[in-house]
Scaffold this motif. Structure first.
Motif, PDB file in Angstrom:
ATOM      1  N   TYR A  24       0.381  -1.273  -0.384  1.00 55.90           N
ATOM      2  CA  TYR A  24       0.111   0.270  -0.201  1.00 55.90           C
ATOM      3  C   TYR A  24       0.901   1.847  -0.038  1.00 55.90           C
ATOM      4  O   TYR A  24       1.622   1.790   0.907  1.00 55.90           O
ATOM      5  CB  TYR A  24      -0.886   0.515   0.946  1.00 55.90           C
ATOM      6  CG  TYR A  24      -1.791   1.474   1.131  1.00 55.90           C
ATOM      7  CD1 TYR A  24      -3.186   0.929   0.754  1.00 55.90           C
ATOM      8  CD2 TYR A  24      -1.198   1.970   1.881  1.00 55.90           C
ATOM      9  CE1 TYR A  24      -3.674   2.236   0.905  1.00 55.90           C
ATOM     10  CE2 TYR A  24      -3.107   3.570   1.629  1.00 55.90           C
ATOM     11  CZ  TYR A  24      -3.412   3.391   1.300  1.00 55.90           C
ATOM     12  OH  TYR A  24      -4.560   4.334   1.385  1.00 55.90           O
ATOM     13  N   ASP A  25       0.685   2.339  -0.677  1.00 53.48           N
ATOM     14  CA  ASP A  25       1.253   3.046  -0.796  1.00 53.48           C
ATOM     15  C   ASP A  25       0.283   4.433  -1.292  1.00 53.48           C
ATOM     16  O   ASP A  25      -0.801   3.942  -1.959  1.00 53.48           O
ATOM     17  CB  ASP A  25       2.496   3.300  -2.222  1.00 53.48           C
ATOM     18  CG  ASP A  25       3.661   4.371  -1.874  1.00 53.48           C
ATOM     19  OD1 ASP A  25       3.354   5.135  -0.804  1.00 53.48           O
ATOM     20  OD2 ASP A  25       4.742   4.521  -2.651  1.00 53.48           O
ATOM     21  N   GLU A  26       0.681   6.037  -1.166  1.00 48.99           N
ATOM     22  CA  GLU A  26      -0.355   6.813  -1.544  1.00 48.99           C
ATOM     23  C   GLU A  26       0.716   8.088  -2.035  1.00 48.99           C
ATOM     24  O   GLU A  26       2.074   8.054  -1.546  1.00 48.99           O
ATOM     25  CB  GLU A  26      -0.435   7.786  -0.341  1.00 48.99           C
ATOM     26  CG  GLU A  26      -1.618   7.065   0.284  1.00 48.99           C
ATOM     27  CD  GLU A  26      -2.419   7.373   1.462  1.00 48.99           C
ATOM     28  OE1 GLU A  26      -2.505   7.975   2.114  1.00 48.99           O
ATOM     29  OE2 GLU A  26      -3.550   6.877   1.772  1.00 48.99           O
ATOM     30  N   GLU A  27       1.011   8.668  -3.029  1.00 48.19           N
ATOM     31  CA  GLU A  27       1.868   9.566  -3.745  1.00 48.19           C
ATOM     32  C   GLU A  27       0.939  11.252  -4.495  1.00 48.19           C
ATOM     33  O   GLU A  27       0.321  10.359  -4.371  1.00 48.19           O
ATOM     34  CB  GLU A  27       3.272   8.974  -4.596  1.00 48.19           C
ATOM     35  CG  GLU A  27       2.833   8.228  -5.487  1.00 48.19           C
ATOM     36  CD  GLU A  27       3.437   7.756  -6.643  1.00 48.19           C
ATOM     37  OE1 GLU A  27       5.063   7.739  -5.620  1.00 48.19           O
ATOM     38  OE2 GLU A  27       3.362   6.998  -7.677  1.00 48.19           O
ATOM     39  N   GLU A  28       1.659  11.611  -4.656  1.00 45.33           N
ATOM     40  CA  GLU A  28       1.556  12.497  -5.408  1.00 45.33           C
ATOM     41  C   GLU A  28       1.847  13.250  -6.463  1.00 45.33           C
ATOM     42  O   GLU A  28       2.936  12.995  -7.046  1.00 45.33           O
ATOM     43  CB  GLU A  28       1.433  14.548  -4.460  1.00 45.33           C
ATOM     44  CG  GLU A  28       0.516  15.747  -5.430  1.00 45.33           C
ATOM     45  CD  GLU A  28       0.804  16.824  -4.620  1.00 45.33           C
ATOM     46  OE1 GLU A  28       1.266  17.513  -5.395  1.00 45.33           O
ATOM     47  OE2 GLU A  28       0.665  16.708  -3.237  1.00 45.33           O
ATOM     48  N   VAL A  29       1.104  12.899  -7.565  1.00 46.17           N
ATOM     49  CA  VAL A  29       1.401  12.697  -9.103  1.00 46.17           C
ATOM     50  C   VAL A  29       0.766  13.840  -9.587  1.00 46.17           C
ATOM     51  O   VAL A  29      -0.719  13.835 -10.011  1.00 46.17           O
ATOM     52  CB  VAL A  29       0.426  11.207  -9.611  1.00 46.17           C
ATOM     53  CG1 VAL A  29       1.241  11.605 -11.282  1.00 46.17           C
ATOM     54  CG2 VAL A  29       1.142  10.670  -8.923  1.00 46.17           C
ATOM     55  N   SER A  30       1.319  14.593 -10.052  1.00 48.86           N
ATOM     56  CA  SER A  30       1.370  16.119 -11.094  1.00 48.86           C
ATOM     57  C   SER A  30      -0.452  16.742 -10.432  1.00 48.86           C
ATOM     58  O   SER A  30      -1.396  16.938 -11.010  1.00 48.86           O
ATOM     59  CB  SER A  30       0.247  15.519 -12.449  1.00 48.86           C
ATOM     60  OG  SER A  30       1.398  15.093 -13.020  1.00 48.86           O
ATOM     61  N   GLY A  31      -0.101  16.860  -8.724  1.00 53.61           N
ATOM     62  CA  GLY A  31      -0.860  17.290  -8.482  1.00 53.61           C
ATOM     63  C   GLY A  31      -2.581  16.319  -7.644  1.00 53.61           C
ATOM     64  O   GLY A  31      -3.058  17.159  -6.823  1.00 53.61           O
ATOM     65  N   ASP A  32      -2.580  15.664  -8.297  1.00 48.08           N
ATOM     66  CA  ASP A  32      -3.342  15.134  -8.052  1.00 48.08           C
ATOM     67  C   ASP A  32      -2.591  13.431  -7.069  1.00 48.08           C
ATOM     68  O   ASP A  32      -1.630  12.997  -6.546  1.00 48.08           O
ATOM     69  CB  ASP A  32      -4.148  13.340  -8.965  1.00 48.08           C
ATOM     70  CG  ASP A  32      -4.281  14.953  -9.497  1.00 48.08           C
ATOM     71  OD1 ASP A  32      -5.116  15.706  -9.185  1.00 48.08           O
ATOM     72  OD2 ASP A  32      -4.042  14.358 -10.733  1.00 48.08           O
ATOM     73  N   GLN A  33      -3.880  13.047  -6.386  1.00 41.33           N
ATOM     74  CA  GLN A  33      -3.211  11.944  -4.858  1.00 41.33           C
ATOM     75  C   GLN A  33      -3.481  10.617  -5.691  1.00 41.33           C
ATOM     76  O   GLN A  33      -4.891  10.903  -5.915  1.00 41.33           O
ATOM     77  CB  GLN A  33      -3.968  12.390  -3.837  1.00 41.33           C
ATOM     78  CG  GLN A  33      -3.765  11.245  -2.495  1.00 41.33           C
ATOM     79  CD  GLN A  33      -2.512  11.881  -2.187  1.00 41.33           C
ATOM     80  OE1 GLN A  33      -1.777  12.906  -1.995  1.00 41.33           O
ATOM     81  NE2 GLN A  33      -0.983  10.963  -0.789  1.00 41.33           N
TER      82      GLN A  33
END
Length: 454
Positions: free
Chosen positions: A331-340
């Motif tokens: 499980y991971d969360e990250e911000e990509v181009s301003g989106d979560q």
């Protein structure tokens, strides 16, 4: 490297449970009736994930070895099996009841339990608490054989799969070409009437075990005990589990079962702390000797010039707990181009879906036709999914959340030169590849080593 004191990563048990329900991995059982505590139903992706975990276990235990055979024993065994094994007389937990809040607690886990009326306190820490004396509570589910419940009809749902292996020792050695050292492996459901289950899939009353009993000459038991600790650790790491979150913990003398000369747990650092993932035990000759005494049948190895009761080394894992550990670790969360972005970075061999085929425009007949043809070819070789609903960005995010390693997008250029865009779940990199070679490319990638995030 210093040992971690707490889980590192974005996961919590609550986040993983929410994702599992939202994306069809796991549902609360009997949900429309209010649910049943610590009982869960596996949805489509959960079934595929757990099947992959079990398949990888069986691959490593049986397919890639010559010294282990398979067994699938009955869930309900003769009641004397559990008398001989010690489960009828000794498979119990010490419990106390609180007369004030009407809750029941493990007497040896009070310092990890929450008071029913003041959750910030432990049971027994407030003046309102009124705890009973501890008493033993047997963990086996009792049932009856036959239409009428009467004396002599009592039976039990098995609390472990191991005893079915031990009582079949003579059958296996007489019918198959095996000799010590050799193992018998089994995957199957077990049942324990746990009083304090919880933390999602971590502890439930109904669960699936992956157990193997490895029968060895007594003099070689210690060597094989150490071997299986290292081998089982290697298995988890080989499927992408982070080394920093996996450790071996040997049991202290006061923790050992009376029959064990050595037991070690492979522990995973869950968000709830370091907890057992798998146990490896040197059970000695206790089980075969106990069943021989109770049944009157000799359970020993007889060779050309030798005769002895083998010692047993047992690696015992839970398929449900392993699946939970892999989910938490991925499980991971990250911000990509301003989106979560939420993503499951599962090893490709564990991922429920290996590849998704996505036509860029779901109503374009040319794109849909090419996409359907590729999908039909792909799903004959591996678990694949076709998706033409919603925007391409939303479809990518949907596949990220179920852990799909690769997405193949059919667009306008595909109609011109028969190439597709392949998107990597972990790196988000995209490349054009010939549509004709897509299936073979993905098959090759599934066979390549895979490295988890650092």
């Amino acid at each position: 490297m210093a040992e971690l004191e707490r889980y590192e990563g974005q996961a919590t048990i609550e986040k993983v449970a929410a994702l599992c329900r939202r994306r069809g991995f796991v549902y609360p059982s009997s949900d429309i009736y209010g649910g049943l505590g610590s009982a869960f139903d596996y949805g489509h992706y959960g079934v595929l994930l757990k099947q992959n975990v079990k398949a990888e276990w069986q691959r490593s235990m049986v397919q890639e070895r010559e010294d282990i055979v398979l067994l699938d024993s009955a869930i309900i065994l003769h009641p004397q099996v559990w008398v001989a094994s010690g489960h009828v007389g000794g498979f119990s937990d010490p419990l106390v009841d609180c007369r004030a809040c009407k809750l029941r607690f493990r007497a040896d886990h009070l310092d990890a339990s929450a008071c029913g009326r003041k959750p910030s306190k432990h049971p027994g820490e407030t003046p309102d608490c009124d705890l009973t004396e501890a008493r033993q509570f047997n963990l086996m589910f009792e049932t009856s054989i036959g239409p009428v419940r009467e004396e002599g009809s009592v039976a039990y749902l098995r609390p472990e799969t191991a005893q079915g292996i031990f009582v079949n020792f003579k059958n296996v050695t007489s019918s198959l070409r095996v000799k010590p050292p050799f193992g018998i492996a089994q995957i199957g459901k077990s049942f324990r009437n746990e009083i304090t289950p919880g933390n999602f899939l971590f502890r439930t009353r109904e669960f699936e075990q992956m157990e193997m009993e490895f029968f060895v000459p007594p003099a070689d038991a210690e060597k094989w005990y150490e071997y299986w600790i290292a081998e089982r650790r290697r298995w988890y790491l080989g499927l992408g589990m982070r080394e920093s979150h996996l450790r071996v913990r040997a049991h202290d003398a006061d923790e050992l079962s009376h029959y064990s000369s050595g037991t070690s747990d492979l522990e995973y650092l869950f968000p709830i702390g370091w907890s057992e993932l798998e146990g490896i035990a040197n059970r000695g000759d206790y089980d075969l000797t106990a069943h021989a005494g109770q049944s009157g049948t000799k359970l020993e190895w007889i060779g050309h010039d030798e005769r002895y009761v083998p010692y047993v080394i047992e690696p015992a894992a839970g398929a449900d707990r392993a699946a939970l550990a892999f989910l938490v670790d991925a499980y991971d969360e990250e911000e990509v181009s301003g989106d979560q972005r939420t993503v499951l970075r599962l090893h490709p061999r564990l991922a429920p879906v290996k590849a998704a085929v996505l036509p860029l425009i779901g109503k374009d007949e040319g794109m849909v036709g090419k996409a359907r043809t590729l999908y039909e070819e792909l799903r004959a070789a591996m678990s694949a999914e076709y998706d033409d609903s919603a925007s391409i960005g939303k479809r990518y995010r949907r596949q990220d959340e179920i852990g799909t390693p690769w997405a193949l997008t059919i667009d306008g250029q595909t109609l011109e030169d028969d190439t597709v865009t392949i998107r990597d779940r972990d790196t988000l990199s995209q490349a054009r590849i010939p549509i004709a070679g897509a299936v073979r490319l993905l098959q090759e990638r599934l066979g390549e080593p895979w490295t988890p995030r650092s």
